[in-house]
Each structure stands twice: as C-alpha cells, then as structure tokens.
Design a protein around this motif. Structure first.
Motif, mmCIF file in Angstrom:
data_model
loop_
_atom_site.group_PDB
_atom_site.id
_atom_site.type_symbol
_atom_site.label_atom_id
_atom_site.label_comp_id
_atom_site.label_asym_id
_atom_site.label_seq_id
_atom_site.Cartn_x
_atom_site.Cartn_y
_atom_site.Cartn_z
ATOM 1 N N ARG A 66 -78.055 0.131 -74.107
ATOM 2 C CA ARG A 66 -79.016 0.233 -73.052
ATOM 3 C C ARG A 66 -78.765 -0.975 -72.260
ATOM 4 O O ARG A 66 -78.931 -1.052 -71.058
ATOM 5 N N ARG A 67 -78.704 -1.939 -72.661
ATOM 6 C CA ARG A 67 -78.409 -3.145 -71.942
ATOM 7 C C ARG A 67 -77.187 -3.153 -71.046
ATOM 8 O O ARG A 67 -77.106 -3.462 -69.838
ATOM 9 N N ALA A 68 -76.062 -2.553 -71.646
ATOM 10 C CA ALA A 68 -74.962 -2.287 -71.021
ATOM 11 C C ALA A 68 -74.990 -1.387 -69.870
ATOM 12 O O ALA A 68 -74.546 -1.336 -68.696
ATOM 13 N N ALA A 69 -76.065 -0.487 -70.003
ATOM 14 C CA ALA A 69 -76.255 0.407 -68.867
ATOM 15 C C ALA A 69 -77.521 -0.020 -67.748
ATOM 16 O O ALA A 69 -77.636 0.886 -66.626
ATOM 17 N N SER A 70 -77.973 -1.107 -67.788
ATOM 18 C CA SER A 70 -79.073 -1.416 -67.166
ATOM 19 C C SER A 70 -78.771 -2.810 -66.147
ATOM 20 O O SER A 70 -78.288 -3.721 -66.867
ATOM 21 N N PHE A 71 -79.151 -2.752 -64.900
ATOM 22 C CA PHE A 71 -79.178 -3.799 -64.020
ATOM 23 C C PHE A 71 -80.453 -3.909 -63.211
ATOM 24 O O PHE A 71 -81.279 -2.961 -63.154
ATOM 25 N N GLU A 72 -80.152 -5.075 -62.384
ATOM 26 C CA GLU A 72 -81.407 -5.289 -61.272
ATOM 27 C C GLU A 72 -81.094 -4.337 -60.063
ATOM 28 O O GLU A 72 -80.091 -4.196 -59.693
ATOM 29 N N PHE A 73 -82.112 -3.758 -59.676
ATOM 30 C CA PHE A 73 -82.135 -3.045 -58.513
ATOM 31 C C PHE A 73 -81.726 -3.948 -57.372
ATOM 32 O O PHE A 73 -82.633 -5.045 -57.293
ATOM 33 N N ASN A 74 -81.062 -3.536 -56.593
ATOM 34 C CA ASN A 74 -80.537 -4.231 -55.269
ATOM 35 C C ASN A 74 -79.865 -5.700 -55.563
ATOM 36 O O ASN A 74 -79.834 -6.473 -54.943
ATOM 37 N N GLY A 75 -79.485 -5.652 -56.787
ATOM 38 C CA GLY A 75 -78.877 -6.955 -57.299
ATOM 39 C C GLY A 75 -77.444 -6.867 -56.876
ATOM 40 O O GLY A 75 -76.801 -5.907 -56.117
ATOM 41 N N ARG A 76 -76.334 -7.513 -57.417
ATOM 42 C CA ARG A 76 -75.112 -7.714 -57.253
ATOM 43 C C ARG A 76 -74.314 -6.543 -57.287
ATOM 44 O O ARG A 76 -73.453 -5.954 -56.837
ATOM 45 N N GLU A 77 -74.558 -5.825 -58.736
ATOM 46 C CA GLU A 77 -73.851 -4.651 -59.080
ATOM 47 C C GLU A 77 -74.354 -3.501 -58.213
ATOM 48 O O GLU A 77 -73.279 -2.721 -57.794
ATOM 49 N N TRP A 78 -75.679 -3.320 -58.021
ATOM 50 C CA TRP A 78 -76.035 -2.450 -57.068
ATOM 51 C C TRP A 78 -75.298 -2.331 -55.572
ATOM 52 O O TRP A 78 -74.727 -1.226 -55.038
ATOM 53 N N ARG A 79 -75.352 -3.371 -54.963
ATOM 54 C CA ARG A 79 -74.757 -3.292 -53.861
ATOM 55 C C ARG A 79 -73.136 -3.570 -53.916
ATOM 56 O O ARG A 79 -72.437 -3.084 -52.746
ATOM 57 N N GLY A 80 -72.615 -3.725 -54.984
ATOM 58 C CA GLY A 80 -71.166 -3.591 -54.946
ATOM 59 C C GLY A 80 -70.536 -2.426 -55.575
ATOM 60 O O GLY A 80 -69.589 -2.642 -56.301
ATOM 61 N N TRP A 81 -70.887 -1.362 -55.015
ATOM 62 C CA TRP A 81 -70.209 -0.101 -55.397
ATOM 63 C C TRP A 81 -68.751 0.130 -55.152
ATOM 64 O O TRP A 81 -68.410 -0.627 -54.126
ATOM 65 N N ASN A 82 -68.065 0.807 -55.856
ATOM 66 C CA ASN A 82 -66.641 0.660 -55.637
ATOM 67 C C ASN A 82 -65.807 1.717 -56.537
ATOM 68 O O ASN A 82 -65.855 1.579 -57.652
ATOM 69 N N TYR A 83 -65.204 2.325 -55.896
ATOM 70 C CA TYR A 83 -64.425 3.770 -56.650
ATOM 71 C C TYR A 83 -62.890 3.286 -56.588
ATOM 72 O O TYR A 83 -62.089 4.241 -57.110
ATOM 73 N N PHE A 84 -62.645 1.944 -56.159
ATOM 74 C CA PHE A 84 -61.314 1.881 -56.267
ATOM 75 C C PHE A 84 -60.815 1.749 -57.820
ATOM 76 O O PHE A 84 -61.373 1.465 -58.815
ATOM 77 N N GLY A 85 -59.220 1.510 -58.069
ATOM 78 C CA GLY A 85 -58.709 1.340 -59.255
ATOM 79 C C GLY A 85 -58.673 -0.427 -59.565
ATOM 80 O O GLY A 85 -57.988 -0.386 -60.728
ATOM 81 N N ALA A 86 -59.229 -1.090 -58.986
ATOM 82 C CA ALA A 86 -59.121 -2.631 -59.290
ATOM 83 C C ALA A 86 -59.994 -2.690 -60.615
ATOM 84 O O ALA A 86 -60.813 -2.038 -60.961
ATOM 85 N N GLY A 87 -59.320 -3.621 -61.286
ATOM 86 C CA GLY A 87 -60.275 -4.068 -62.614
ATOM 87 C C GLY A 87 -59.897 -3.072 -63.882
ATOM 88 O O GLY A 87 -60.839 -2.823 -64.711
ATOM 89 N N GLY A 133 -82.725 2.938 -59.258
ATOM 90 C CA GLY A 133 -81.480 3.615 -58.957
ATOM 91 C C GLY A 133 -80.589 4.154 -59.924
ATOM 92 O O GLY A 133 -80.848 3.684 -61.170
ATOM 93 N N PHE A 134 -79.909 5.145 -59.807
ATOM 94 C CA PHE A 134 -78.709 5.450 -60.594
ATOM 95 C C PHE A 134 -77.451 5.519 -60.012
ATOM 96 O O PHE A 134 -77.397 6.089 -58.821
ATOM 97 N N ARG A 135 -76.222 5.308 -60.877
ATOM 98 C CA ARG A 135 -74.909 5.473 -60.306
ATOM 99 C C ARG A 135 -74.145 6.051 -61.564
ATOM 100 O O ARG A 135 -74.170 5.508 -62.603
ATOM 101 N N VAL A 136 -73.271 7.019 -61.004
ATOM 102 C CA VAL A 136 -72.093 7.390 -61.965
ATOM 103 C C VAL A 136 -71.203 6.753 -61.333
ATOM 104 O O VAL A 136 -70.817 7.399 -59.948
ATOM 105 N N GLU A 137 -70.059 5.986 -61.807
ATOM 106 C CA GLU A 137 -68.795 5.615 -61.052
ATOM 107 C C GLU A 137 -67.480 5.344 -61.849
ATOM 108 O O GLU A 137 -67.916 5.099 -63.085
ATOM 109 N N GLY A 138 -66.579 5.504 -61.117
ATOM 110 C CA GLY A 138 -65.354 5.216 -62.045
ATOM 111 C C GLY A 138 -64.079 5.217 -60.829
ATOM 112 O O GLY A 138 -64.541 5.750 -59.660
#
Length: 349
Positions: free
Chosen positions: A62-83, A159-164
């Motif tokens: 649950r910790r791995a799946a949980s982030f602050e709303f409007n924080g760094r991760e929310w604003r940093g959506w990214n579907y590219f192959g980096a990382g 918010g919710f996001r599914v991403e890869g």
C-alpha cells in the motif's frame, strides 16, 4: 535536441524525459484550484473499486502504491521507456492474483470494455517485443504500475494512475465526482505485429487510419495547407510540464471541411478522448470535448501520407489537444497524447 530538415529543433525521447524531470523542480501548473462544476460523472463505483483494491494490499504494498496528490509523482506522468520501464507505484508483477483482479476492477470502473481491452493490449505489446528478442529482462506486460494520489474518499481530491511503457491514464476525483481523465496515452511498438503468436495485430488502427483518410479526402490545395511540415517531429510536443504549451492552432480549420470531413475529425478526436471511457463518463466527456468553437478546431499534418511511413498529426480545439507522431521511419513506433487543456491533471488555471 534533434534537428529537422528545416533546421528547427524538436524534442527527441531523451530530451523529453530530461525536460520533464527539470519541470518537476518548478512550480508545475499555474493556479492551484481543482476543476469545479458538475464533473464528468459520479465516482461512487470508482471509489468502491479503489477501496476494495487498497484493502487487499499488505502495508508495504500500500505504501508503494500511495503518493501525495499534486506532488512530484502526480505531475511527472511519463510513458516513455526511461528508467528500465519502471514507473512509480505498485506494479502488476508485484501483486498476488487476487490483487491483480482487484486492480483491473479499478480500471473497469472508469473504462469501457474496449478501453480495458486496449489497456491490456498496450501492455501485451511489451511481451510481443520480448518474443521478438527486444528488451528481454526489461519489458513485461506486468511491468505497469497502479498508483493512488491522496486518499480515496467521498470528500476531497484524489487521483489514480495506471502507467508503464507506452501507457499513461490519469483520473482525478473531487468530492465524489470524476473531474478529469487526462493526460491519456495509448502508445505502441510494434503498431503492426509481423511475427509470433499475435501476428496480424494492429494496436492503434483507428488513430492512424482515420487521420490518413481525412488528409487524403482533402483537395490538394487544402492538403498543402494542412501539412505544416515535411518532417515528422521525433516525439509528441505536449509532454509533462508542457501540457498547455503547444496549444496554438496550426493547420487547417474545420470551417473549411465538408460535412463528411467534419464527421471524420470528430470520430478521430473521440477515439482519443471518449471511446475508451465507461458509458457513464462517455456521454458527458463527448459533450465536454465538443465545447468551444467547433469550426475553429484545427488539423495539422507532418510528413507524407504514405502507409507504413513516418507521419504525425495534431488536432487542436479550444479545450483539447490530440497528438500522434511516429518515432521511427516505418510508423511502427507511435506516440500519442490527449490533454484536456482546461483541466490538466484535475487542475484549472
């Protein structure tokens, strides 16, 4: 930055990722208000599915799946192959069978059956690439992350996001109403599968075919005005931090289309913005996309219109941007994006 044949600079994949990272250190979006009004639809079923999923998770998951709303991760959506193709959140490959089933129930609460199938197909393309010998040990249909931003609840914003790799879908809820469904990207490689068990699969068939058909249907004079460049940019323009920065209208306005051509452009826009959503969201979303001056919607084309050759296009309205660009010369590696300009990541201003 890569250079076009005309000498203009356009972001390649690496520079897009770096720019997105630099953006994260800045004040992301002007204004802090979350979208007001009636929203796109009730969030009760989505909230119930989200809670059901979160309850299945052990504390560390649950910790791995949980982030602050409007924080760094929310604003940093990214579907590219980096990382290493790993995005923030809890990945399918880290879930039990029951947790995976509950995760897909969350997706099904906001997407249509075809939207859920499309999400699975974009994930499947990772396995298809491995089958062809590309990205062995890095790519997987289960290397996609499910994340929650803020606390799912009847009041407040979350918010919710599914991403890869080649997929990003963000949903914002405010006071039990779904208020935003962008950024949204279903991207692909290979777009046309030519080997293995899934030979013959075409991932983004309508996104490509409708646009090529629309351009081909225009007179030579109007085609020339629609084609804004002979080159094809190496990536989408409206990436993280630039969601509203490339909304200047270019190309040909819908006012100069025939009635049939106008129907085509709206079919195309709705493939990106409506068709993947659940019936409870789709009708309201369709009306939202068509807000503004419909005759001022512009269609801009890049490159030639030759099957299986590099191309790109943008459709720009008063309140949305749609983009599709091929990253490779054969139009097998396609990047797309849809943004609600008035409601980026559930924020206005």
């Amino acid at each position: 930055m890569s250079k076009s044949r005309t000498g203009s600079a356009h972001p390649d994949r690496r520079s897009v990722v770096l720019a997105g990272g630099a953006f994260l250190g800045m004040a992301a979006l002007p204004g802090g208000a979350v979208a007001q009004g009636s929203g796109l639809g009730p969030a009760a079923d989505f909230l119930a599915a989200s809670r059901k999923f979160l309850v299945t998770l052990e504390p560390e998951k649950r910790r791995a799946a949980s982030f602050e709303f409007n924080g760094r991760e929310w604003r940093g959506w990214n579907y590219f192959g980096a990382g290493g193709f790993i995005k923030p959140g809890l990945r399918l490959e880290q879930m039990s069978a029951a947790q995976k089933a509950a995760a897909w129930d969350v997706v099904a609460a906001v997407m249509s059956k075809s939207g859920t199938e499309k999400t699975r197909m974009i994930m499947l393309l990772q396995d298809i690439m491995v089958e062809g010998g590309q990205g062995v040990g890095q790519r997987s249909s289960e290397r996609f992350s499910f994340s929650f931003f803020g606390t799912p609840a009847e009041t407040g914003t979350w918010g919710f996001r599914v991403e890869g790799h080649h997929l990003t879908q963000s949903i914002t809820v405010r006071d039990n109403l779904i208020v935003s469904v962008t950024p949204s990207s279903f991207s692909a490689i290979p777009n046309r599968v030519s080997y293995g068990r899934h030979k013959g699969l075409v991932a983004l068939k309508e996104e490509e075919a409708l646009a090529r058909r629309l351009l081909a249907d225009l007179s030579p004079r109007l085609q020339a005005r629609t084609r804004v460049a002979d080159y094809t940019p190496s990536n989408i323009m409206s990436y993280a931090g630039q969601e509203r920065a490339n909304a200047q209208k270019a190309g040909l306005p819908a006012a100069e289309f025939t009635s049939a051509q106008r129907d085509l452009i709206w079919q195309l826009v709705e493939v990106f913005s409506v068709d993947y959503l659940s019936p409870t969201l789709a009708a309201t979303q369709k009306a939202r996309v068509r807000m503004g001056d419909r005759e001022a919607v512009h269609f801009a084309w890049y490159g030639a219109n030759i099957p299986e050759k590099a191309f790109g296009y943008r459709v720009i309205g008063d309140n949305f941007v749609v983009e599709m660009f091929s990253v490779d010369p054969e139009a097998q590696h396609l990047h797309t994006i849809y943004h609600d300009l008035a409601n980026v990541l559930g924020r206005v201003g």
